[in-house]
Design a protein around this motif. Structure first.
Motif, PDB file in Angstrom:
ATOM      1  N   GLN A  14       0.801  -1.218   0.000  1.00 52.44           N
ATOM      2  CA  GLN A  14       0.000   0.000   0.000  1.00 52.44           C
ATOM      3  C   GLN A  14       0.839   1.276   0.000  1.00 52.44           C
ATOM      4  OE1 GLN A  14      -3.233  -0.641  -0.359  1.00 52.44           O
ATOM      5  NE2 GLN A  14      -2.690  -2.816  -0.148  1.00 52.44           N
ATOM      6  N   THR A  15       2.055   1.201   0.530  1.00 52.85           N
ATOM      7  CA  THR A  15       2.807   2.441   0.768  1.00 52.85           C
ATOM      8  C   THR A  15       4.197   2.475   0.144  1.00 52.85           C
ATOM      9  OG1 THR A  15       3.672   1.550   2.857  1.00 52.85           O
ATOM     10  CG2 THR A  15       1.596   2.778   2.961  1.00 52.85           C
ATOM     11  N   ALA A  16       4.738   1.354  -0.266  1.00 54.47           N
ATOM     12  CA  ALA A  16       6.139   1.296  -0.665  1.00 54.47           C
ATOM     13  C   ALA A  16       6.359   1.838  -2.075  1.00 54.47           C
ATOM     14  CB  ALA A  16       6.639  -0.155  -0.584  1.00 54.47           C
ATOM     15  N   SER A  17       7.632   1.958  -2.431  1.00 58.77           N
ATOM     16  CA  SER A  17       8.010   2.374  -3.775  1.00 58.77           C
ATOM     17  C   SER A  17       7.700   1.266  -4.772  1.00 58.77           C
ATOM     18  CB  SER A  17       9.500   2.690  -3.820  1.00 58.77           C
ATOM     19  OG  SER A  17      10.253   1.501  -3.597  1.00 58.77           O
ATOM     20  N   LYS A  18       7.831   1.566  -6.066  1.00 57.08           N
ATOM     21  CA  LYS A  18       7.531   0.572  -7.094  1.00 57.08           C
ATOM     22  C   LYS A  18       8.418  -0.657  -6.940  1.00 57.08           C
ATOM     23  CE  LYS A  18       7.205  -0.091 -12.088  1.00 57.08           C
ATOM     24  NZ  LYS A  18       7.338   0.551 -13.435  1.00 57.08           N
ATOM     25  N   ALA A  19       9.716  -0.452  -6.691  1.00 57.42           N
ATOM     26  CA  ALA A  19      10.635  -1.589  -6.539  1.00 57.42           C
ATOM     27  C   ALA A  19      10.269  -2.420  -5.318  1.00 57.42           C
ATOM     28  CB  ALA A  19      12.069  -1.094  -6.431  1.00 57.42           C
ATOM     29  N   ASP A  20       9.954  -1.741  -4.204  1.00 52.01           N
ATOM     30  CA  ASP A  20       9.597  -2.469  -2.986  1.00 52.01           C
ATOM     31  C   ASP A  20       8.268  -3.210  -3.157  1.00 52.01           C
ATOM     32  OD1 ASP A  20      11.885  -1.606  -1.845  1.00 52.01           O
ATOM     33  OD2 ASP A  20      10.971  -0.252  -0.389  1.00 52.01           O
ATOM     34  N   ARG A  21       7.332  -2.613  -3.887  1.00 50.74           N
ATOM     35  CA  ARG A  21       6.064  -3.299  -4.140  1.00 50.74           C
ATOM     36  C   ARG A  21       6.287  -4.557  -4.968  1.00 50.74           C
ATOM     37  NH1 ARG A  21       4.040   1.882  -5.242  1.00 50.74           N
ATOM     38  NH2 ARG A  21       3.939   1.392  -7.472  1.00 50.74           N
ATOM     39  N   ALA A  22       7.222  -4.478  -5.911  1.00 48.60           N
ATOM     40  CA  ALA A  22       7.522  -5.660  -6.726  1.00 48.60           C
ATOM     41  C   ALA A  22       8.078  -6.784  -5.855  1.00 48.60           C
ATOM     42  CB  ALA A  22       8.517  -5.293  -7.823  1.00 48.60           C
ATOM     43  N   ILE A  23       8.958  -6.427  -4.908  1.00 46.92           N
ATOM     44  CA  ILE A  23       9.511  -7.438  -3.998  1.00 46.92           C
ATOM     45  C   ILE A  23       8.412  -8.017  -3.114  1.00 46.92           C
ATOM     46  CG2 ILE A  23      11.128  -7.842  -2.105  1.00 46.92           C
ATOM     47  CD1 ILE A  23      12.824  -5.534  -3.255  1.00 46.92           C
ATOM     48  N   ALA A  24       7.572  -7.137  -2.551  1.00 48.08           N
ATOM     49  CA  ALA A  24       6.495  -7.594  -1.674  1.00 48.08           C
ATOM     50  C   ALA A  24       5.521  -8.496  -2.420  1.00 48.08           C
ATOM     51  CB  ALA A  24       5.758  -6.395  -1.080  1.00 48.08           C
ATOM     52  N   ASN A  25       5.193  -8.112  -3.644  1.00 45.77           N
ATOM     53  CA  ASN A  25       4.250  -8.899  -4.438  1.00 45.77           C
ATOM     54  C   ASN A  25       4.823 -10.284  -4.733  1.00 45.77           C
ATOM     55  OD1 ASN A  25       1.715  -9.007  -6.116  1.00 45.77           O
ATOM     56  ND2 ASN A  25       3.218  -9.380  -7.722  1.00 45.77           N
ATOM     57  N   LYS A  45      15.212 -12.241  -9.909  1.00 46.20           N
ATOM     58  CA  LYS A  45      13.853 -12.576 -10.345  1.00 46.20           C
ATOM     59  C   LYS A  45      12.934 -11.362 -10.370  1.00 46.20           C
ATOM     60  CE  LYS A  45      14.168 -17.367  -8.825  1.00 46.20           C
ATOM     61  NZ  LYS A  45      13.792 -18.369  -7.814  1.00 46.20           N
ATOM     62  N   VAL A  46      13.162 -10.438  -9.445  1.00 42.62           N
ATOM     63  CA  VAL A  46      12.288  -9.276  -9.367  1.00 42.62           C
ATOM     64  C   VAL A  46      12.837  -8.104 -10.179  1.00 42.62           C
ATOM     65  CG1 VAL A  46      11.066  -7.768  -7.736  1.00 42.62           C
ATOM     66  CG2 VAL A  46      11.597 -10.083  -7.086  1.00 42.62           C
ATOM     67  N   ALA A  47      14.062  -8.266 -10.692  1.00 48.23           N
ATOM     68  CA  ALA A  47      14.718  -7.222 -11.501  1.00 48.23           C
ATOM     69  C   ALA A  47      15.018  -5.966 -10.687  1.00 48.23           C
ATOM     70  CB  ALA A  47      13.873  -6.878 -12.727  1.00 48.23           C
ATOM     71  N   VAL A  48      15.568  -6.185  -9.486  1.00 49.37           N
ATOM     72  CA  VAL A  48      16.060  -5.082  -8.658  1.00 49.37           C
ATOM     73  C   VAL A  48      17.477  -5.447  -8.229  1.00 49.37           C
ATOM     74  CG1 VAL A  48      13.750  -4.484  -7.838  1.00 49.37           C
ATOM     75  CG2 VAL A  48      15.144  -6.074  -6.507  1.00 49.37           C
ATOM     76  N   SER A  49      18.139  -4.538  -7.531  1.00 49.72           N
ATOM     77  CA  SER A  49      19.486  -4.822  -7.050  1.00 49.72           C
ATOM     78  C   SER A  49      19.435  -5.597  -5.741  1.00 49.72           C
ATOM     79  CB  SER A  49      20.263  -3.528  -6.851  1.00 49.72           C
ATOM     80  OG  SER A  49      19.717  -2.790  -5.777  1.00 49.72           O
ATOM     81  N   GLU A  50      20.523  -6.302  -5.446  1.00 51.50           N
ATOM     82  CA  GLU A  50      20.587  -7.039  -4.189  1.00 51.50           C
ATOM     83  C   GLU A  50      20.485  -6.118  -2.977  1.00 51.50           C
ATOM     84  OE1 GLU A  50      23.514 -10.322  -1.972  1.00 51.50           O
ATOM     85  OE2 GLU A  50      23.816  -9.800  -4.087  1.00 51.50           O
TER      86      GLU A  50
END
Length: 298
Positions: A14-25, A45-50
């Protein structure tokens, strides 16, 4: 008692950035496989940095991804924990160098557990009831998932009338979207890279008041907005190509659920199908049947 991981992830959506939402999802969609991930593999897998994975874990109250996994077993309660004696022995025997097939086995097992967990959810029960009672049922799949939809339709047709595979070649999906009357249900099978048709069909069906059930992978960030039920099936099993095999497992469970929902009346229909198949096609070992005379020949 500390807040469960699932609650923390839902809040982050509900509140995180786009990258964080992708990780949460992704985590919400595939919690059963998290024990077998690393921060690096998850980031890929989520296409973000470690480091982004680490920062996200700290933002929801953990010291890092390792700490999140440490607490995950408690969060899962009495759900099946996959490191049993046989699997532990397999891991011990491959410590010298990671066995890719062994890791794939772990991920496949985790995916199957996740599918069976989904089959106990209210969304699953609601979908089964709809598939058993809706006047018409439509299924669609695009690209490699079209075959998944075809099998689902063929199996469901044994159990009830008015089950149809969507004609993606028509270019308009009029058989559903221009249907006279209501009381229809739509099931879509889709995995990345997603077909534009899949999203558009789901959007238009939902706008028309037609319930949409989407069976997809953990990377689908548009599915919740266009579906009534979204079943997320883990597809990353350490193979060259992401596997949609567990989508078939979920489809089989849906068909089984419809069978149980319809009850004994299904038997007469299945017997009729068997007789018709024997009449027109037959099986290996059957005596030949004269189509003109309708009787067996020797």
């Amino acid at each position: 008692m500390s807040k469960p991981l699932r609650d923390r992830l839902n809040e982050a959506l509900q509140t995180a950035s786009k990258a964080d939402r992708a990780i949460a999802n992704y985590m919400l969609s595939d919690m059963a496989s998290l024990p077998f991930e690393t921060a690096a593999s998850l980031a890929t897998k989520v296409a973000v940095s470690e480091p982004t994975v680490g920062r996200f874990c700290r933002s929801i109250g953990y010291d890092g991804f390792k700490d999140l996994k440490k607490n995950l077993k408690n969060d899962m309660g009495d759900q099946p924990w996959l490191i049993g004696d046989r699997l532990r022995d397999l891991r011990e025997r491959t410590k010298a160098g990671e066995d890719q097939l062994s890791r794939g086995l772990e991920l496949e097992m985790a995916a199957l557990v996740a599918v069976y967990e989904a089959a106990h959810s209210p969304d699953f029960q609601r979908t089964v009831a709809r598939l058993a009672t809706a006047r018409k049922v439509f299924a669609a799949g695009f690209q490699t998932e079209r075959g998944m939809a075809q099998i689902f339709v063929n199996q469901l047709q044994y159990l009830r009338d008015d089950v149809h595979l969507m004609d993606s070649g028509s270019g308009n999906f009029a058989e559903l979207l221009a249907m006279d009357g209501d009381d229809a249900a739509l099931v879509i099978f889709e995995a990345r890279r997603y077909s534009r048709h899949a999203q558009m069909l789901a959007e238009d069906a939902k706008a028309a008041g037609i319930p949409v059930t989407l069976i997809t992978d953990p990377y689908c960030d548009w599915g919740h907005a266009v579906s009534d039920e979204m079943f997320v099936v883990p597809t990353a099993v350490n193979l060259f190509w992401e596997s949609t095999a567990q989508m078939a497992s979920l489809a089989n469970l849906l068909v089984n659920g419809v069978f149980l929902e319809l009850g004994p009346e299904v038997e007469a229909r299945m017997n009729t199908f068997a007789q018709l198949y024997g009449r027109f096609t037959g099986h290996v070992g059957d005596a030949a049947v004269s189509r003109a005379e309708g009787r067996r020949t020797t």
